[in-house]
Write an enzyme that holds these catalytic residues in place. Structure first.
Site, PDB file in Angstrom:
ATOM      1  N   GLU A 121     -25.046  32.354  32.133  1.00 32.67           N
ATOM      2  CA  GLU A 121     -26.150  33.195  31.644  1.00 32.67           C
ATOM      3  C   GLU A 121     -26.004  33.383  30.135  1.00 32.67           C
ATOM      4  O   GLU A 121     -24.931  33.205  29.599  1.00 32.67           O
ATOM      5  CB  GLU A 121     -26.196  34.548  32.373  1.00 32.67           C
ATOM      6  CG  GLU A 121     -24.999  35.439  32.139  1.00 32.67           C
ATOM      7  CD  GLU A 121     -25.140  36.797  32.832  1.00 32.67           C
ATOM      8  OE1 GLU A 121     -26.201  37.090  33.381  1.00 32.67           O
ATOM      9  OE2 GLU A 121     -24.174  37.558  32.813  1.00 32.67           O
ATOM     10  N   LYS A 123     -25.416  35.108  26.617  1.00 29.94           N
ATOM     11  CA  LYS A 123     -24.593  36.261  26.239  1.00 29.94           C
ATOM     12  C   LYS A 123     -25.381  37.098  25.239  1.00 29.94           C
ATOM     13  O   LYS A 123     -25.656  36.667  24.123  1.00 29.94           O
ATOM     14  CB  LYS A 123     -23.277  35.809  25.624  1.00 29.94           C
ATOM     15  CG  LYS A 123     -22.391  36.991  25.261  1.00 29.94           C
ATOM     16  CD  LYS A 123     -20.990  36.544  24.885  1.00 29.94           C
ATOM     17  CE  LYS A 123     -20.105  37.742  24.646  1.00 29.94           C
ATOM     18  NZ  LYS A 123     -20.587  38.595  23.552  1.00 29.94           N
ATOM     19  N   ASP A 125     -26.379  40.124  22.671  1.00 30.04           N
ATOM     20  CA  ASP A 125     -25.704  40.845  21.608  1.00 30.04           C
ATOM     21  C   ASP A 125     -26.112  42.308  21.710  1.00 30.04           C
ATOM     22  O   ASP A 125     -27.072  42.743  21.104  1.00 30.04           O
ATOM     23  CB  ASP A 125     -26.163  40.263  20.268  1.00 30.04           C
ATOM     24  CG  ASP A 125     -25.025  40.253  19.286  1.00 30.04           C
ATOM     25  OD1 ASP A 125     -23.916  40.714  19.644  1.00 30.04           O
ATOM     26  OD2 ASP A 125     -25.240  39.785  18.154  1.00 30.04           O
ATOM     27  N   TYR A 233     -24.862  42.569  34.998  1.00 25.04           N
ATOM     28  CA  TYR A 233     -24.212  41.295  35.326  1.00 25.04           C
ATOM     29  C   TYR A 233     -23.005  41.412  36.245  1.00 25.04           C
ATOM     30  O   TYR A 233     -22.415  40.398  36.604  1.00 25.04           O
ATOM     31  CB  TYR A 233     -23.824  40.551  34.053  1.00 25.04           C
ATOM     32  CG  TYR A 233     -22.959  41.345  33.097  1.00 25.04           C
ATOM     33  CD1 TYR A 233     -21.628  41.630  33.392  1.00 25.04           C
ATOM     34  CD2 TYR A 233     -23.488  41.802  31.889  1.00 25.04           C
ATOM     35  CE1 TYR A 233     -20.841  42.362  32.512  1.00 25.04           C
ATOM     36  CE2 TYR A 233     -22.712  42.536  31.003  1.00 25.04           C
ATOM     37  CZ  TYR A 233     -21.400  42.812  31.318  1.00 25.04           C
ATOM     38  OH  TYR A 233     -20.635  43.534  30.458  1.00 25.04           O
ATOM     39  N   LYS A 322     -19.578  30.465  22.404  1.00 27.18           N
ATOM     40  CA  LYS A 322     -20.341  31.040  21.300  1.00 27.18           C
ATOM     41  C   LYS A 322     -21.158  29.993  20.554  1.00 27.18           C
ATOM     42  O   LYS A 322     -20.748  28.843  20.417  1.00 27.18           O
ATOM     43  CB  LYS A 322     -19.376  31.718  20.310  1.00 27.18           C
ATOM     44  CG  LYS A 322     -18.695  32.955  20.866  1.00 27.18           C
ATOM     45  CD  LYS A 322     -19.689  34.074  21.062  1.00 27.18           C
ATOM     46  CE  LYS A 322     -19.074  35.443  21.067  1.00 27.18           C
ATOM     47  NZ  LYS A 322     -18.630  35.966  19.802  1.00 27.18           N
ATOM     48  N   CYS A 416     -47.196  45.297 -12.350  1.00 28.46           N
ATOM     49  CA  CYS A 416     -47.352  44.311 -11.276  1.00 28.46           C
ATOM     50  C   CYS A 416     -47.186  42.899 -11.832  1.00 28.46           C
ATOM     51  O   CYS A 416     -47.837  42.547 -12.827  1.00 28.46           O
ATOM     52  CB  CYS A 416     -48.725  44.456 -10.636  1.00 28.46           C
ATOM     53  SG  CYS A 416     -49.087  43.156  -9.440  1.00 28.46           S
ATOM     54  N   CYS A 419     -50.952  41.229 -11.539  1.00 30.27           N
ATOM     55  CA  CYS A 419     -52.139  41.696 -12.261  1.00 30.27           C
ATOM     56  C   CYS A 419     -51.817  42.665 -13.401  1.00 30.27           C
ATOM     57  O   CYS A 419     -52.720  43.160 -14.063  1.00 30.27           O
ATOM     58  CB  CYS A 419     -53.112  42.359 -11.297  1.00 30.27           C
ATOM     59  SG  CYS A 419     -52.532  43.960 -10.707  1.00 30.27           S
ATOM     60  N   CYS A 434     -48.240  48.318  -6.357  1.00 33.61           N
ATOM     61  CA  CYS A 434     -49.135  48.017  -7.462  1.00 33.61           C
ATOM     62  C   CYS A 434     -50.413  48.790  -7.184  1.00 33.61           C
ATOM     63  O   CYS A 434     -50.950  48.745  -6.082  1.00 33.61           O
ATOM     64  CB  CYS A 434     -49.412  46.518  -7.489  1.00 33.61           C
ATOM     65  SG  CYS A 434     -50.954  46.084  -8.296  1.00 33.61           S
ATOM     66  N   CYS A 440     -56.134  43.272  -8.105  1.00 31.16           N
ATOM     67  CA  CYS A 440     -54.920  42.463  -8.060  1.00 31.16           C
ATOM     68  C   CYS A 440     -55.144  41.236  -7.178  1.00 31.16           C
ATOM     69  O   CYS A 440     -55.489  41.352  -6.006  1.00 31.16           O
ATOM     70  CB  CYS A 440     -53.769  43.317  -7.515  1.00 31.16           C
ATOM     71  SG  CYS A 440     -52.235  42.389  -7.319  1.00 31.16           S
TER      72      CYS A 440
HETATM   73  O1  JCF Z   1     -24.443  39.446  27.964  1.00 29.40           O
HETATM   74  C1  JCF Z   1     -23.306  39.801  27.753  1.00 29.40           C
HETATM   75  N1  JCF Z   1     -23.009  40.252  26.570  1.00 29.40           N
HETATM   76  C2  JCF Z   1     -22.265  39.712  28.797  1.00 29.40           C
HETATM   77  C3  JCF Z   1     -21.024  40.314  28.594  1.00 29.40           C
HETATM   78  C4  JCF Z   1     -22.539  39.043  29.993  1.00 29.40           C
HETATM   79  C5  JCF Z   1     -21.568  38.961  30.953  1.00 29.40           C
HETATM   80  O2  JCF Z   1     -21.827  38.332  32.111  1.00 29.40           O
HETATM   81  C6  JCF Z   1     -20.287  39.573  30.784  1.00 29.40           C
HETATM   82  C7  JCF Z   1     -20.034  40.246  29.564  1.00 29.40           C
HETATM   83  C8  JCF Z   1     -18.789  40.844  29.402  1.00 29.40           C
HETATM   84  C9  JCF Z   1     -17.841  40.757  30.411  1.00 29.40           C
HETATM   85  N2  JCF Z   1     -19.346  39.504  31.759  1.00 29.40           N
HETATM   86  C10 JCF Z   1     -18.137  40.088  31.583  1.00 29.40           C
HETATM   87  C11 JCF Z   1     -17.157  39.991  32.640  1.00 29.40           C
END
Ligand code: JCF
Length: 679
Positions: A121, A123, A125, A233, A322, A416, A419, A434, A440
């Site tokens: 899946e 990851k 942020d 998750y 990553k 500006c 103009c 401006c 302008c």
């Molecule tokens: O989407 C995530 N940042 C994400 C973090 C997804 C996962 O399935 C994760 C995780 C952090 C730890 N699974 C674990 C075990």
């Protein structure tokens, strides 16, 4: 309970279940089955019923997401099972090593496998959270913290619409701890930062910080205004039910309980599939509505996960793959000042082109004067640029150690750059503008581009380059001039043949049939975005009414406050603007008459009602919506044409005025009886 209370309790249950089912369709299945307006009506019905029966309000009711009082956050929570973090790999060979280790370790325990099944899946942020449900009811939300103990954020987690307050099942586990990632989708992040910048505050650097900052808010009412979402998750604890046997089953199990999972997850037959998945997601990255920084692979069979175990806080059965860095080092070549549609002056850095997160970047925004000063970016500086998804690249920071001697701080110009009109920064505003207005060239050009843009009049083929030419040649000064262009004028432009000129004329002609809300949005009135334009169109119905509306009338439109109302009024008080609008009408711009949103045939049809004082049982907004839904016209000032005044606690002088004019006055109880009666 009295007999009627039993009836109400049942009604409440039916309503809550219906709303929860719609929440599930909307948030988890991503497939709403009723229109938003219908959902709003159900919610309103529930709010009204609960307001009249406060003793029947439960903490898991869909209306109870935001607590009324801020809480002192920060208390420490111990997770049942530790919350693991993930190890990282950055390359194909590192991933193959990981897979080899998994197979070796399983082989040493008697499981000889050629291919390991994984679940992959994206990851996200965001911020990792742990939620605890007891007998199906959400009782605790916590941050990951150090993995063993985290911070209590229950009140904030409750405000996230995608977090169910109650699991969607008859047969809830006695206890369930679920792990997930709270995040701010890109669009919400951009809109949020935009607003923050407009009020002159410091924007969030990225969606991750935005999500983290929002969850740490002490006041859940503030968290509730941040557009947060969640994907679940994993399971930390499950009591009273049989655990799923694989990661895939876990995700389905969570999904069925109404806990949203990332729709991108897939089962991989082996590590080669993982590599293909990685490439697919990397390609799709910018189309996803949220930011991701890689993908996660997990050994699918939980039995195998247990055999593999964990080292320190990272599982040996999962890894994060990553994506390449989204930050790079480069040098500032020049700092320019762009002039926007409203005259806003934006400092923009021209960069030594650099490859960041998959694209070459040569410009980065510096937002406004304060950001420029705060980051102290100077020509010749070495800087770190960051590109997040398809967001405009940003300068994260200057490497001051590498700054050459004798460089000067950059100041906003006082005139500006386009103009030469005065540049003014009004008190309390973050942006300097401006003041040239349509004198302008930059503002003229931007106004026309906005007018023609996709969500406005959608004049396809009228791109930036073309608008530039039309404005510089003096062929077009304001939007209405577009409709006066001749075939001859257009075909003489650069890179314009007769055929494309004919096409453009045709598109221009077609774009004249539009909708009232698009037209209003296209005018580019300050702070009138698409949703405000729609609200105006729905509530004022005609251009004549809108142009004649005073600030008071405008403020009666939902979501329009005094500032926007004043902007709209000021726009139509400007003769020049009215001339352009009239000219557009004469050119044949038109739209079908909008239908009024409220029920024209409601029992209070045509009644003009004023609310004054504080209602104890419901907010003023709910009261207003309830009355509108019944067909009433809710206004703010009393006149002879007012039919009723509803008086709450601490009413103002309006009551006296109502009595003097002989207008009917209702108490809150009488008002409640009125909206409850079958009419
Ligand atoms: O989407 C995530 N940042 C994400 C973090 C997804 C996962 O399935 C994760 C995780 C952090 C730890 N699974 C674990 C075990």
């Amino acid at each position: 309970m009295s007999g009627s209370q039993v009836g109400v309790a049942r009604e409440l249950r039916v309503l809550r279940e219906a709303i929860e089912e719609h929440n599930f369709s909307y948030y988890v299945l991503d497939n709403p089955v009723i229109p938003d307006a219908e959902y709003d009506r159900l919610m309103l019905q529930l709010q009204v019923l609960e307001a009249n029966h406060p003793e029947l309000v439960t903490s898991d009711s869909p209306t109870q997401r935001v607590g009324v009082t801020p809480v002192g956050g920060g208390s420490v929570v111990t997770h049942y099972a530790p919350m693991l973090s993930l190890g990282n790999v950055f390359s194909k060979s590192e991933l193959l090593d990981f897979d080899q280790r998994v197979r070796d370790q399983l082989a040493s325990r008697g499981f000889e496998l050629d291919n390991i099944e994984y679940v992959a899946e994206p990851k996200l942020d965001g911020v990792a959270v742990n939620l605890r449900y007891e007998n199906g009811v959400l009782i605790l939300g916590a941050t990951r913290g150090d993995g063993t103990t985290g911070e209590d954020i229950t009140h904030n987690v409750r405000t996230i619409p995608t977090v169910p307050l109650r699991l969607r099942t008859e047969n809830a586990p006695v206890a369930l701890e679920v792990r997930g990632e709270v995040f701010m989708p890109r669009e919400g992040f951009l809109a949020y930062n935009q607003r923050v910048l407009e009020i002159g505050e410091k924007p969030f650097v990225n969606p991750r910080n935005a999500a983290a900052g929002s969850l740490r808010q002490l006041d859940p009412r503030l968290t509730a205004r941040r557009p947060l979402e969640v994907f679940f998750y994993g399971i930390g604890l499950l009591n009273g039910q049989i655990r799923p046997k694989t990661q895939g089953e876990t995700l389905k199990y969570l999904h069925n309980l109404g806990l949203r999972t990332c729709p991108e997850w897939e089962v991989m037959a082996g590590v080669q599939d993982c590599l293909t998945y990685y490439a697919q997601i990397l390609k799709k990255r910018n189309e996803l509505p949220y930011e991701i920084d890689g993908v996660v692979y997990k050994v699918n069979a939980l039995e195998n996960q247990e055999l593999l175990g964990a080292v320190s806080r990272a599982p040996r059965w999962a890894i994060a793959h990553k994506f390449p860095a989204q930050e790079e080092l480069t040098v500032i070549k020049e700092i320019k000042f762009q002039v926007g549609r409203t005259g806003a002056i934006t400092p923009v850095a021209r960069l030594q082109p650099v490859f960041v997160g998959g694209v070459t970047v040569s410009n980065a925004t510096l937002h406004n004067e304060d950001e420029l000063a705060r980051k102290d970016v100077r020509v010749g500086d070495s800087v770190i640029v960051r590109r997040a998804g398809d967001v405009i690249p940003e300068i994260v920071k200057v490497i001051k150690e590498r700054r050459s001697a004798g460089s000067d701080p950059v100041r906003l110009p006082t005139k500006c750059p386009v103009c030469s009109s005065e540049v003014v920064r009004q008190e309390g505003e973050a942006v300097a503008r401006c003041i040239g207005g349509l004198v302008c060239g930059a503002q003229r050009r931007e106004a026309i581009r906005h007018f023609a843009s996709r969500r406005a009049l959608d004049i396809k083929g009228l791109g930036t380059k073309l608008v530039d030419q039309l404005v510089t040649r003096g062929l077009v000064e304001n939007p209405s001039d577009l409709f006066g262009l001749t075939l001859e004028q257009i075909s003489e432009l650069e890179r314009m043949g007769l055929k494309s000129a004919e096409n453009l004329l045709e598109t221009l002609n077609k774009s004249k049939s539009t909708t009232f809300n698009r037209f209003l949005y296209a005018l580019g009135i300050r702070e009138v975005g698409e949703s405000t334009a729609l609200a105006l169109a729905n509530h004022l119905c005609s251009l004549e009414k809108l142009m004649a509306a005073d600030v008071k009338r405008l403020e009666e439109v939902p979501d329009i406050g005094p500032i926007v109302a004043a902007n709209i009024r000021a726009f139509f008080q400007e003769d020049r603007n009215c001339m352009i609008v009239n000219q557009l009408m004469r050119c044949g711009v038109s739209w079908p008459q909008p239908v009024r949103l409220e029920f024209e045939d409601g029992p209070l049809k045509g009644k003009t009602i004023v609310l004054t004082g504080t209602l104890l049982g419901m907010t003023r907004d709910v009261a207003k919506q309830t009355l509108s839904a019944l067909g009433a016209n809710v206004t703010s000032s009393i006149s002879k044409s007012t039919d009723m005044v509803i008086v709450g606690d601490h009413p103002g002088a309006k009551v006296d005025r109502a009595l003097k004019l002989g207008v009917m006055v209702l108490s809150e109880d009488e008002f409640n009886a009125l909206i409850k009666s079958d009419h």
